[in-house]
Every structure is written in structure tokens, then in C-alpha cells.
Design a protein around this motif. Structure first.
Motif: not given
Length: 643
Positions: A601-618, A620-629
């Protein structure tokens, strides 16, 4: 799972256990009043004269300190990417959505369907296990990797849902189908490639378990009245597994995946729940996602027994892709966190498991028969017969294993336990009658291969109230967790008793009341919220954390410590995860040359959303959400991790 949004219902805080037995917090303080307890908190004779919590600098600890770990310690961080100690490389092995069966198009979360997701790596990877290829091979260059997929974050998977608890309840029928295809587990084949690793494409062993995979039910609770549904009047067949947290393996080479927080998947009118006592004790009341809105079996008004078919340990053979997964009911029904084994002196197999909720218990299962190392098939149903016990930790340092056997003690028909099936379907209720010790969220439990001791990881318990503070319980809360060490009597894991001590009490020394480590711990070596652990071939403990950002303001990560010698419990920071993520499933290859970690759950922070996640790890591409890895960590130029 750590709670990050204000309206999130913490699955570990539903408070269903009304036991009045002394909690583990009270018992620890009683033990700490005894001189011999301190041996678990500091290396004997080391740093006895240190006056401040961080009297030894990182450089001093590396050059002159007692730890056998020689890596340059990493500083605490909390940002949108990952970090590892100097001299090590990190590689992303596989991410949510990567194809594992039959190739597939490039991953696009906007067009993802359930049918596609069933062929792809699932979400929120947790436990990791390695099985040599071929079976018995000792080269360490090729494995089947098994992976638990615990739960989903719909607000990070799909556009338009917003943030917070309400986001998951907005999921459409199609999105719920993708969620159900994203949980459970995965089997992939991996191979060493140069200095790194790769996933073997189109492996015949590649497999996904999901919330709809047909599974068998075996053991004493198979066919029980409370296991029967309209779709399965026999009570011996079930669709799927979910809530798969820490797991385990067997000495005969099968994978044990554990169903933990299953209760939040079921919705309905709690007042009309068929068995309100059972539903209340397991927290089945109100869903935090939309499954019950779209799938009848997740609505307990329509299928009141369906929740009873979850909360089990599932055994799967990774070497046989056609074999059905089997829910082994003899190991009991609760929110299983881990199911790891040790061998008794007579060859029987002992499995340890925690019930991951505040004030719940530690369990042990001992098979009735010894395993046969020369005939794998003879061990096929070994997990269907044995004795399940629950632990009582006494103030004098004794741990007693209390058998959960129908007809013994209070487990009688008069108390609602007419059969062993009753005991297993209602394990929590049965355990309550034996008065075991309520624990502070028992999570992973592992056996050290070098010293033979058992380590119980207790993540935290913030529910202890201020008016409970006294000499026996100095902390109003236990926000940071701790680790216990059990020594089985005469070194026999099947013995009815043993002794226990404290390995460490987490938190920041000098700031968090009760935090206790080795006195040579540096300002970056303290940790918060231990969750999963692993041991390298030297018997050193590697601790993965879950909840440190909320509890302590630092990223979750991995810390290492000796368990023996002068560096015992001297924790050192090795890895830090991206914001919102926890670290799960640490596991070493033979020879300790690669450490695999599941970053959940990277990006599982308060107010983090698909559109505006707290990180786009791993990516780090525009439009790509964070992805558990899953990541692989190796030493630059090769060598042993930690050295």
C-alpha cells in the motif's frame, strides 16, 4: 494495516475481546521488575556506563560497537521514495498489474477488467515464500515465489472515488470484481539474472488465487452446520480466500496463506446476524467496502454462514498447479497472522500463529503424527489432525500452552462446544474460556534457526486507558509495540510449557515511555510498530515495521539486530519505504545474498487519491498510481546482506 484517514475504522481496534485476564503489558512490567528480565534488553556487560539514550554515534557503533552487522546505518526518512543503506542495490521484481499468466497487454489501470486481473500480479503483496526449483535444489538461483495479496485500496486503484473510508463503499460492481481478482495470492517463478532477478515468463507454475478460486474445506470443521450455505449445502467447498496477511510453509514444501481481516468484507443488518455472539466476537458487523452491495454471499442477511468460511489457514502446493487449495480447519478460525513451523523432538510439526487484533491471543498447533521426510505424499493431510493450543504468559516468566480440545475443561456441550468442529469454528470463544493472555496485536511469530527460540511480534495496542496506569502497567498506551522471546522447555516445541522474556520494547528512547533496547542503539536505530520478522543464516533478526509514520513520524522500514552475543537487541536501520507503505514478508535466499521485501500500500496516506496520490512509487509516471511491489536487495558487487 495502519489507519491513515480520520474516518477509517481500524480492523485491529474493534474491541471485541472482553477478557479480564492480565494483559501482556501488565505481565511485561512485572517481568521487568525482575533482574533476569533485563537480559533480553541489553547485551551483557555492554555500554553499561552510557548515560543518554543515544550515547553511541553511528560511526562509533560501526567501528567499536558490539553488533556483528557492519552496514552503514541508514537515517530515518519519510518521503515519496525508498532508501537502503549505502553499498546496496534495490530492484523492483514485480508490481501490481504485471502479467504472470499468458502474457498480456501493457498494464493500464483505467481499462483493467477482472478477467485481466486474474492473470496479473495482485494488489497489496504481503507474505513471501521461496521454494527451490527444482524441489530440493540448493543452488539458490531459481525459485517458485509465493505471495499473499491481502486487501485493496480502491481509492488508489480507480479514478473518481475520492479518499477515506467512504471511497471503497463507492466502488461499482465492475470495480468490485477487479478487487476480488486482486486479492488472495500468487505463485510466480523467478530466476537470478546477473546481479539481479527476473520473473520467468509463461511459467507452467504461475498461478493466482483470488476471492473466487474454488477451494476445499477439510479437518474437523468440514461439513459443520455453520459452514453450510445455499451454494454449498455440504459445508466442504468454498470460493476464494482474502485478507491474506503473513503466512508460512510446511517442511514438505507447501504454502500456508492465512486469512486475517476477513470481517470487513461482509455487510448486512448486524442486529439480524444469525449468530450474534459469534458475529460480535469476530467483528462481523459492517463492511468497509462495497462487496456486499454487489455479491450476495458477502451479505450476511442473505448468507449468514458465509463469514464462518473465512478466518482459516489455506494450504496450497506450489509445485502442483492443478491441485486445489485446502482450508485446514484443525488450525482454528481467527484472524491468522502467520503460520510458521518448527520441528518437535519426536518429528511432529509445530505451527505458531497470532490472532492479529488488540487483546487477542497467541496459538500453537501440533500435528498428531510425525512428518515423513522421505515420502512427500504421506504428509498430504497431516494438518487435519493435531492439537490446537492457546498461550498463557505468566508473570514468573513461564508460558503455558492450553489445549483447545472438546470435552476438556470448560469446552463442553453445556458451554456450546458439543464437537471439535464447534471449538474450531468458534476458536476465539473457546479460547476465552481457558483464560489465556490478551496480547498487543500478535502478528508474525518466527523460530530462530540458530538458537531455536520463538519470537512473537506484537505491533502495538493504543487502547489501554490512562486510568489503567499503575506500577504493573506504566504505559497508558502501547503505540509502538514490542517483541517477546520464548524458549520451549528442553528445546522441544511440543512441550506443554516454556519460558518467555522481552527481546525489545519499541519506541524512541528518551521520548516514549517504556522504550527499551540495547544501550548502544543509535539515534537512527530505534523503531516503531514491528510487524514481520525474518532470520538470516547467522540467526540475526530482520524486523519489518507497519505503522511507524502514524505512531512515530518516520517511514516504515527494515531494522536488523543480533539475537545472541554482545550485540543482542542492538537494532540498526537498513531500509526505509516510500510514504504510506508498510514493509512485509522479508525473506532471504540461501547464503543471505538477496533479501526480498514486499512493499504494501504505497501512497496509503490521508487525502491520497488515484488522481493525486502522495507518491507514484515505483514507476513515478504521470497518470500511473502507486503500485504495491516486491523488491530484491543485493549487495553491490555481491556478498552477504548485512555482512
Amino acid at each position: 494495516m495502519a489507519a491513515h484517514s480520520d474516518d477509517f475504522i481500524d480492523p485491529d481496534s474493534i474491541g471485541v475481546n472482553a477478557s479480564t485476564e492480565p494483559s501482556i503489558g501488565e505481565l511485561i512490567e512485572r517481568r521487568l521488575s525482575r533482574r533476569d528480565a533485563l537480559r533480553g534488553l541489553a547485551g551483557v556487560g555492554v555500554a553499561a556506563s552510557l548515560g543518554s539514550p543515544f550515547a553511541v554515534t553511528d560511526a562509533q557503533a560501526q567501528v567499536n560497537g558490539p553488533s556483528t552487522l557492519t552496514f552503514k546505518e541508514l537515517a530515518h526518512t519519510l518521503d515519496d521514495t525508498q532508501h537502503v543503506a549505502d553499498g546496496y542495490d534495490m530492484q523492483v521484481l514485480i508490481r501490481w498489474g504485471d502479467p504472470i499468466i499468458g502474457g498480456g497487454l501493457e498494464f493500464d489501470p483505467a481499462t483493467l477488467t477482472a478477467a485481466e486481473q486474474e492473470k496479473r500480479f495482485g494488489y497489496n503483496n504481503d507474505y513471501l515464500g521461496l521454494y527451490p526449483m527444482p524441489a530440493g535444489n540448493r543452488s539458490g538461483d531459481r525459485f517458485l515465489m509465493v505471495v499473499n495479496h491481502e486487501y485493496t485500496n480502491p481509492n488508489l486503484m480507480f479514478a473518481g472515488l475520492g479518499s477515506g473510508r467512504g471511497a471503497a463503499l463507492k466502488a461499482t460492481k465492475e470495480q468490485v470484481a477487479v478487487e476480488m481478482a486482486s486479492v488472495g495470492g500468487a505463485i510466480i517463478e523467478i530466476a537470478r539474472e546477473g546481479a539481479g532477478w527476473k520473473v520467468v515468463p509463461d511459467s507452467k507454475y504461475a498461478r493466482r488465487l483470488t476471492a473466487t478460486t474454488p477451494m476445499e474445506i477439510s479437518g474437523p470443521a468440514a461439513g459443520h452446520a455453520k459452514m453450510k450455505t445455499s451454494a454449498d449445502p455440504t459445508g466442504t467447498r468454498v470460493l476464494g480466500t482474502f485478507g491474506n496477511c503473513a503466512g508460512g510453509s510446511t517442511p514438505w514444501g507447501t504454502w500456508l496463506t492465512c486469512e486475517e481481516n476477513f470481517h470487513f468484507y461482509f455487510d448486512g443488518d448486524a442486529a439480524r446476524l444469525a449468530d450474534t455472539e459469534l458475529g460480535k466476537r469476530y467483528g462481523v458487523a459492517k463492511a468497509t467496502n462495497a462487496w456486499g452491495q454487489h455479491v450476495d454471499r458477502f451479505n450476511f442477511d442473505k448468507e449468514p454462514n458465509e463469514p464462518n468460511r473465512f478466518g482459516w489457514v489455506v494450504e496450497t502446493d506450489p509445485y502442483d498447479p492443478g491441485s486445489p487449495p485446502i482450508k485446514r480447519t484443525a488450525l482454528g478460525r481467527f484472524k491468522h497472522e502467520g503460520c510458521t513451523y518448527a520441528l518437535a523432538k519426536d518429528g511432529r510439526v509445530v505451527f505458531y500463529s497470532g490472532d492479529d487484533e488488540r487483546f487477542e491471543y497467541v496459538y500453537r498447533f501440533v500435528t498428531s503424527k510425525a512428518w515423513n521426510p522421505n515420502d512427500r505424499a504421506a504428509n498430504k493431510n497431516l494438518l487435519d489432525e493435531g492439537t490446537l493450543s492457546v498461550a498463557r504468559f505468566d508473570a514468573d516468566g513461564k508460558v503455558a500452552w492450553l489445549p483447545l480440545v472438546q470435552g476438556q475443561g470448560p469446552l463442553t456441550a453445556e458451554n456450546g462446544f458439543a464437537t471439535q468442529g464447534d471449538v474450531l469454528v468458534k476458536t476465539r470463544l473457546a479460547a476465552d474460556l481457558l483464560k489465556p493472555t490478551p496480547m498487543d496485536r500478535p502478528e508474525d511469530i518466527e523460530t530462530n534457526p540458530v538458537n531455536g527460540r520463538v519470537y512473537v511480534v506484537l505491533t502495538n495496542n493504543g487502547l489501554r486507558k490512562p486510568d489503567q496506569v499503575d506500577k504493573a502497567n506504566p504505559r497508558a498506551t502501547n503505540d509502538h509495540g514490542h517483541i517477546l522471546e520464548i524458549a520451549p522447555k528442553d528445546g522441544d516445541h511440543a512441550a506443554p510449557e516454556g519460558t518467555w522474556s522481552i527481546f525489545l520494547l519499541a519506541g524512541k528512547p528518551g521520548q516514549d515511555a517504556g522504550a527499551r533496547y540495547h544501550r548502544a542503539t543509535s539515534e537512527n536505530g530505534w523503531l516503531s510498530c514491528p510487524d514481520n520478522i525474518a532470520f538470516d543464516s547467522k540467526g540475526r533478526m530482520w524486523i519489518a515495521t507497519d505503522g511507524a509514520p502514524s505512531a512515530a513520524g518516520v517511514a516504515d522500514g527494515v531494522y536488523a539486530a543480533d539475537t545472541l552475543g554482545f550485540g543482542r537487541a542492538l537494532t540498526r536501520c537498513f531500509y526505509q519505504a516510500p510514504t504510506g507503505a508498510e514493509v512485509c514478508g522479508p525473506i532471504f535466499t540461501p547464503g543471505d545474498t538477496t533479501l526480498f521485501l514486499a512493499i504494501q500500500h504505497p501512497g496509503e496516506d490521508r487525502n491520497s487519491t488515484f488522481e493525486k496520490p502522495s507518491t507514484r512509487w515505483p514507476d513515478f509516471k504521470p497518470g500511473m498510481p502507486p503500485r504495491p511491489s516486491v523488491i530484491a536487495i543485493t549487495k553491490k558487487g555481491g556478498g552477504v546482506i548485512g555482512s
